[in-house]
Design an enzyme around this catalytic site. Sequence first.
Site, PDB file in Angstrom:
ATOM      1  N   SER A 110      -9.053  -4.688   1.527  1.00  0.00           N
ATOM      2  CA  SER A 110      -8.502  -4.063   0.317  1.00  0.00           C
ATOM      3  C   SER A 110      -7.213  -3.334   0.655  1.00  0.00           C
ATOM      4  O   SER A 110      -7.007  -2.882   1.778  1.00  0.00           O
ATOM      5  CB  SER A 110      -9.501  -3.054  -0.271  1.00  0.00           C
ATOM      6  OG  SER A 110      -9.414  -1.812   0.387  1.00  0.00           O
ATOM      7  N   ASP A 111      -6.332  -3.265  -0.324  1.00  0.00           N
ATOM      8  CA  ASP A 111      -5.190  -2.378  -0.161  1.00  0.00           C
ATOM      9  C   ASP A 111      -5.726  -0.952  -0.095  1.00  0.00           C
ATOM     10  O   ASP A 111      -6.852  -0.675  -0.542  1.00  0.00           O
ATOM     11  CB  ASP A 111      -4.215  -2.548  -1.328  1.00  0.00           C
ATOM     12  CG  ASP A 111      -2.793  -2.194  -0.941  1.00  0.00           C
ATOM     13  OD1 ASP A 111      -2.603  -1.397   0.000  1.00  0.00           O
ATOM     14  OD2 ASP A 111      -1.860  -2.705  -1.575  1.00  0.00           O
ATOM     15  N   TRP A 112      -4.947  -0.052   0.457  1.00  0.00           N
ATOM     16  CA  TRP A 112      -5.425   1.306   0.715  1.00  0.00           C
ATOM     17  C   TRP A 112      -5.672   2.036  -0.603  1.00  0.00           C
ATOM     18  O   TRP A 112      -4.749   2.257  -1.365  1.00  0.00           O
ATOM     19  CB  TRP A 112      -4.411   2.043   1.570  1.00  0.00           C
ATOM     20  CG  TRP A 112      -4.424   1.759   3.032  1.00  0.00           C
ATOM     21  CD1 TRP A 112      -4.150   2.663   4.037  1.00  0.00           C
ATOM     22  CD2 TRP A 112      -4.706   0.514   3.695  1.00  0.00           C
ATOM     23  NE1 TRP A 112      -4.256   2.045   5.260  1.00  0.00           N
ATOM     24  CE2 TRP A 112      -4.591   0.737   5.089  1.00  0.00           C
ATOM     25  CE3 TRP A 112      -5.060  -0.758   3.263  1.00  0.00           C
ATOM     26  CZ2 TRP A 112      -4.813  -0.260   6.043  1.00  0.00           C
ATOM     27  CZ3 TRP A 112      -5.275  -1.767   4.203  1.00  0.00           C
ATOM     28  CH2 TRP A 112      -5.155  -1.507   5.564  1.00  0.00           C
TER      29      TRP A 112
ATOM     30  N   MET B  92       0.827  -1.187   0.000  1.00  0.00           N
ATOM     31  CA  MET B  92       0.000   0.000   0.000  1.00  0.00           C
ATOM     32  C   MET B  92       0.859   1.233   0.000  1.00  0.00           C
ATOM     33  O   MET B  92       2.033   1.180   0.302  1.00  0.00           O
ATOM     34  CB  MET B  92      -0.901  -0.021   1.218  1.00  0.00           C
ATOM     35  CG  MET B  92      -0.229   0.293   2.530  1.00  0.00           C
ATOM     36  SD  MET B  92      -1.276  -0.168   3.871  1.00  0.00           S
ATOM     37  CE  MET B  92      -0.435   0.558   5.216  1.00  0.00           C
TER      38      MET B  92
END
Length: 871
Positions: free
Chosen positions: A287-289, A1
């Site tokens: 989720s990834d950022w 991220m």
Amino acid sequence: MPPSKVSVLGNAILFLSALTGAQESEIPTFEHHSPPAYPPPIGTGDGFPEWSEAYSKAQAVVAQMTIAEKVNLTSGVGWEGEQCVGNTGGVPRLGIRGLCLQDSPLGIRFGQYSSAFPAGVTIAATWDDDLAYARGFAMGVEHRGKGVDVQLGPVSGPLGLFPEGGRNWEGGGSDPYLSGIGLASAVRGIQDAGVIACAKHFIANEQEHYRQRGENAIAINESISSNVDDRTMHEVYAWPFADAVKAGVGSIMCSYNQINNSYGCQNSELMNGILKNELGFQGFVVSDWQAQHGGVATALAGLGDQNFYSANSYWASNLTGAVINGSVPIWRLDDMATRIMASFYKVGLDKDRVEVNLDSWSTDVYGYRHYFAQEGYGLINGNVDVRGNHATLIREIAAKGTVILKNVANALPLQKPRQIAVFGSDATDNPRGPNGCPDRACADGTVAMGWGSGTANFPYLISPLSALQNKAIADNTVIQWVVDDYATGHMKQTATQATVCLVFVKAQAGEGFVGVDGNQGDRKNLTLWSNGEEVISTVAANCNNTIVTIHSPGPVTLEEWIEHPNVTAVVYAGLPGQESGNSIVDVLYGLVEPGRLPFTIAKNAKDYGVSLMYEPDNTYAPQQDLGGLLIDHRYFDKHNIEPRFEFGFGLSYTTWKYHKIVVRKTNAGPYVPSSGRTPAAKTTKVTESAESLLFPAGFTKVRFYNYPWFNSTSDVKRDGENGPSDAYDPNGTATRPAGGAPGGNPGLYDILYEVNVTLSNTGKRNGEEVVQLYISQGESDDPVRVLRGFRRVSVNAGKSTTITFTLTRRDISRWDTTTQNWVVSPAEKMVFVGRSSRDLPLVAKLNGGKKSIGYSKNKPGRQGHGMKTFM
């Protein structure tokens, strides 16, 4: 991220027009597509002993929650909303604090009084799953001691298809089997310490360029699409994640990129179909950022939430409204919350949970708990020292993960040389200190980790020069140095005086939100940084005993100087963490047995057969075909390309003899494809009204904070919100034939063969050998050989030992795209055992027969130093 991130759980089909405002006619048509897979499988833990108790507790507590409380638990509070890099809301009424999610896979990002462990590439180079577990456990202990609930690691994505890939160093080497063993070992270690592990990045996230639209002002409409065929997805990229799921991982992070033109955090086939159905994943997806691109769609595809920006979320009150108006079924929300709480209970976070005592945004002891809002002033950094005795482990891993590539006339180990000369800025300290570059985004001084969110603060960093000075003092050795990479005149003068010249060179890489010297995360090439080639050639021209040590995130090209007669030894030391100098001294002086390469070092970058995309092939959504099964050493073997140093290679301080291989076939039963259906929902009707979900009377808001309540019932949109009708089916879906349990069909893990080999230490000193086992599947479209076993063993001088490998059905199977299952082909299969992917003196048929063959160098022994859419 990037400098930030979060999201917690599921998607439908990706509608690009909804994301960009483009008209449908303006959206290009791409060849590769990911099909829908609905409904999202419901996690219950039924039939899985390792999950059953956790699910029983989770179901009981979620049954007591309101819609708002469930939404709060699954939604991020906003970037810099609280003290961790990611925070979810909690359920105060039931005494449940929101989750603290914290980077990184090698220590506590932004931590104080915490350790900086060796990078993933270095633990992979140890080829030691016990050390991988110990590292995971130690990191878990440190995270838990700081109040962290979810450690955002370990990593097996990127897998390392492109040697220049910016984040390859975070992962476990460029082979799915090696990476999977390391990933699973780290998961077990982290979670045994009482912290939820988050395996990432799922999936096919192989480069930093174009991973996000708009990052660093790159003019593309949508993120790059990694296009992968069905068989490659299963046998290469999903393979390590199957190991993590079987190990009981509580969380998996989806990636920024698209996969076959559907965003990873919105790809229903990946999350619903493969991860939760086929692999039987019982935890939650985060989720990834800023990798989430929709609300309803992501929920139905199997995700969870937290947007990159504060006060702006696809979920929170938006998810509450979607549940109330029927766009997201209530059972999907129940499943989201239950999966989170099941992972919570599985690792024991309900017992002796530590209060958060770190802060990601300030090193001050007192400050604002809600940093972005500048509210909630109080104690934010308790400065709890969580390091324990982990420095000893860090030093051992870094040393055993160092690889000796060349050693002429026993130049190593060093034996109290009379005078040492040290060269190169990689030998010394960053003038600004070990943490002088934010997120380690520079290459000043010695390189001990890459850059980006996968980093940690150094509590200290022992440079090679400092450690060598201490050793020189102890040995009464004279030591001189030149650490200015461009002071070649001084190098010549100093090199001529020395008994041995130690040159330290480097390369660096990291995450794409930062660029260093024109390297936007991914390296521009595989050359050395900081004038490295000239430093080596200058010293070697003036010193007949030049030993080169390389710190880098992966392969570098060596051809310009590797054959120089005065270069007597070459050492690859990876990214070793805080004990860098001490660990390299341990190897150079022979105190520790070195490791083996977790990737191939080519003679030419083109020999890898892949091209990282530095310029987009279109400005809408760049299309990147990831090729087939031939990643890293598999490509070299299939195309008969001679590498400089092959996968698995590494010299030892003693000598070894492989002899006697015996294969025994077991009496495993037949493989039975899974059948039936995934669990049905227990709750299907919403019983709460929109009016009951307004902000509580008298509630005081924190500015820019994401809340699950409505300001007004008019906030609930009631038209055009419904998702695909099949996503509402509460009765589950058919279990995939290759599914049935965490990690996939239980029959895949039946042991079909045992392979016994005898190994002798024929040298004069005790040593450690990495014994490697490879399988030939036998079909023309298979790789020549695939890694299917390894063991790091200690054997005293003059002694022998027997190593037993077990081969499972999965180990000798291939993915069949027609039956959507694993099959064992009728082709003859062979097993090879030896020291590297090209030094394999023992071979036998996998048919119960016994055969021992010593291959000559021009056979499998050491040889020198149309895309189908998946789903």
